[in-house]
Design a protein around this motif. Structure first.
Motif, mmCIF file in Angstrom:
data_model
loop_
_atom_site.group_PDB
_atom_site.id
_atom_site.type_symbol
_atom_site.label_atom_id
_atom_site.label_comp_id
_atom_site.label_asym_id
_atom_site.label_seq_id
_atom_site.Cartn_x
_atom_site.Cartn_y
_atom_site.Cartn_z
ATOM 1 N N ALA A 123 0.834 -1.208 0.000
ATOM 2 C CA ALA A 123 0.000 0.000 0.000
ATOM 3 C C ALA A 123 0.866 1.254 0.000
ATOM 4 O O ALA A 123 0.610 2.207 -0.748
ATOM 5 N N LEU A 124 1.911 1.261 0.840
ATOM 6 C CA LEU A 124 2.801 2.417 0.893
ATOM 7 C C LEU A 124 3.568 2.560 -0.422
ATOM 8 O O LEU A 124 3.779 3.676 -0.906
ATOM 9 N N ARG A 142 1.356 4.238 -2.846
ATOM 10 C CA ARG A 142 1.205 5.657 -2.511
ATOM 11 C C ARG A 142 2.459 6.449 -2.901
ATOM 12 O O ARG A 142 2.364 7.595 -3.358
ATOM 13 N N LYS A 176 2.367 7.082 -6.467
ATOM 14 C CA LYS A 176 1.347 8.086 -6.761
ATOM 15 C C LYS A 176 1.862 9.490 -6.479
ATOM 16 O O LYS A 176 1.664 10.410 -7.288
ATOM 17 N N ILE A 177 2.529 9.667 -5.342
ATOM 18 C CA ILE A 177 3.002 11.009 -5.001
ATOM 19 C C ILE A 177 4.154 11.430 -5.908
ATOM 20 O O ILE A 177 4.289 12.597 -6.277
ATOM 21 N N SER A 193 2.557 12.723 -8.977
ATOM 22 C CA SER A 193 1.401 13.576 -8.731
ATOM 23 C C SER A 193 1.460 14.896 -9.495
ATOM 24 O O SER A 193 2.524 15.479 -9.703
ATOM 25 N N LEU A 214 1.907 9.248 4.855
ATOM 26 C CA LEU A 214 1.035 8.347 4.098
ATOM 27 C C LEU A 214 0.551 7.179 4.943
ATOM 28 O O LEU A 214 -0.492 6.588 4.661
ATOM 29 N N GLU A 273 -3.123 7.146 7.691
ATOM 30 C CA GLU A 273 -4.493 6.687 7.473
ATOM 31 C C GLU A 273 -4.774 5.378 8.205
ATOM 32 O O GLU A 273 -5.916 5.095 8.585
ATOM 33 N N ILE A 312 -3.672 12.949 -3.856
ATOM 34 C CA ILE A 312 -2.581 12.105 -3.358
ATOM 35 C C ILE A 312 -3.092 11.118 -2.317
ATOM 36 O O ILE A 312 -2.619 9.987 -2.215
ATOM 37 N N PHE A 313 -4.108 11.538 -1.542
ATOM 38 C CA PHE A 313 -4.571 10.743 -0.413
ATOM 39 C C PHE A 313 -5.841 9.961 -0.725
ATOM 40 O O PHE A 313 -6.420 9.346 0.166
ATOM 41 N N LYS A 314 -6.282 9.972 -1.966
ATOM 42 C CA LYS A 314 -7.511 9.291 -2.346
ATOM 43 C C LYS A 314 -7.203 8.046 -3.168
ATOM 44 O O LYS A 314 -6.181 7.951 -3.797
#
Length: 279
Positions: free
Chosen positions: A55-56, A59, A62-63, A66, A97, A100, A277-279
């Motif tokens: 998951a990280l 992310r 993604k960042i 971004s 990140l 959450e 970034i967080f979605k």
């Protein structure tokens, strides 16, 4: 004694006796922070650490790609993402990140409350990040500030709410009274947030942010992360009682001299890119 007053009494007693159970930093965040503090670590080793958490890893990709960071050439693997972000930023970004993971509960009522809290936290963070970008786009000197530290500070600014909700979970009828919960949060979340940040070994600046972001009695001489978080909180509706004072300080400190910018398409685009970034 009412359930609400009993809960508040229990919370205060546990805080004073140092017996309130505090949230722990997610395991992957601990691993990344430990690796980042190792003088011998390099980008390949850091990539291996992050790669332990799918998951990280996703992310981070993604960042790195971004729109918020203005990237047009996409990275295609984790090593490229870590290289693009850099070791200095990785520590704070990975911690941010992972936040959450703390906003979850097996209890449906508490889980729904935490989900709303996380959404509000992301709103505050995205607005704070957008205010920061507007600030630097108009030629301001930000040698003492960086976006990864701001992102982390914004995501943990309300961390003191978590132990309150954990304790309230044992008295579920109080969730039917959100007004009471808000009162408990207003009274205790700052104090608890500071305790958590010290327990996690964060800087004194981070401690001060979690403890004082709601109170304008606490001010810094120079522009600091707490200023951006307060503006982000106003724009997100998390601060209402003294929002005019926050925005006046925003202007007087020179963060955003023309408040119309905060209602511009430019600002909204930056905020939406940050939130993505967080979605």
């Amino acid at each position: 004694m009412s359930t609400e007053n009993a809960l508040l009494t229990i919370l205060v007693e546990k805080i004073n006796n140092d017996t309130l159970v505090l949230p722990t930093l997610p395991a992957i965040a601990l691993k990344v922070r430990k690796a980042a503090d190792d003088p011998a670590v390099n980008l390949n080793k850091m990539g291996d650490v992050i790669g332990q958490d799918p998951a990280l890893s996703a992310r981070m990709m993604k960042i790195a790609n971004s729109a918020y960071l203005g990237r047009t050439v996409k990275v295609e693997n984790l090593h490229q993402a870590v290289t693009r972000i850099g070791l200095r930023q990785i520590k704070n970004i990975a911690t941010a990140l992972a936040m959450e993971q703390l906003f979850v509960s097996k209890n449906q009522i508490v889980g729904e409350y935490l989900a709303k809290l996380w959404d509000r936290t992301v709103d505050v963070t995205a607005n704070a990040m957008a205010v920061y970008q507007i600030y630097i786009r108009y030629g301001k000197n930000v040698k003492n500030l960086n976006v990864d530290s701001l992102t982390l500070a914004a995501l943990v600014h309300n961390i003191g709410v978590l132990p309150i909700l954990s304790e309230a979970e044992r008295h579920q009828d109080v969730f039917a009274n959100p007004t009471f919960l808000n009162v408990a949060i207003q009274k205790l979340a700052g104090r608890l947030g500071a305790t958590i940040m010290r327990e996690w070994g964060f800087s004194e600046e981070m401690v001060q942010i979690t403890e004082n972001w709601r109170s304008l009695k606490f001010q810094t001489e120079k522009i600091a992360y707490i200023d951006f978080i307060r503006v982000g909180a106003v724009l997100s509706g998390a601060i209402s009682s003294h929002k005019d004072a926050v925005m006046n300080l925003c202007q007087s400190k020179g963060i955003v001299e023309d408040l119309k910018l905060l209602d511009s398409d430019e600002f909204k685009d930056i905020r939406d890119d940050a939130k993505a970034i967080f979605k």
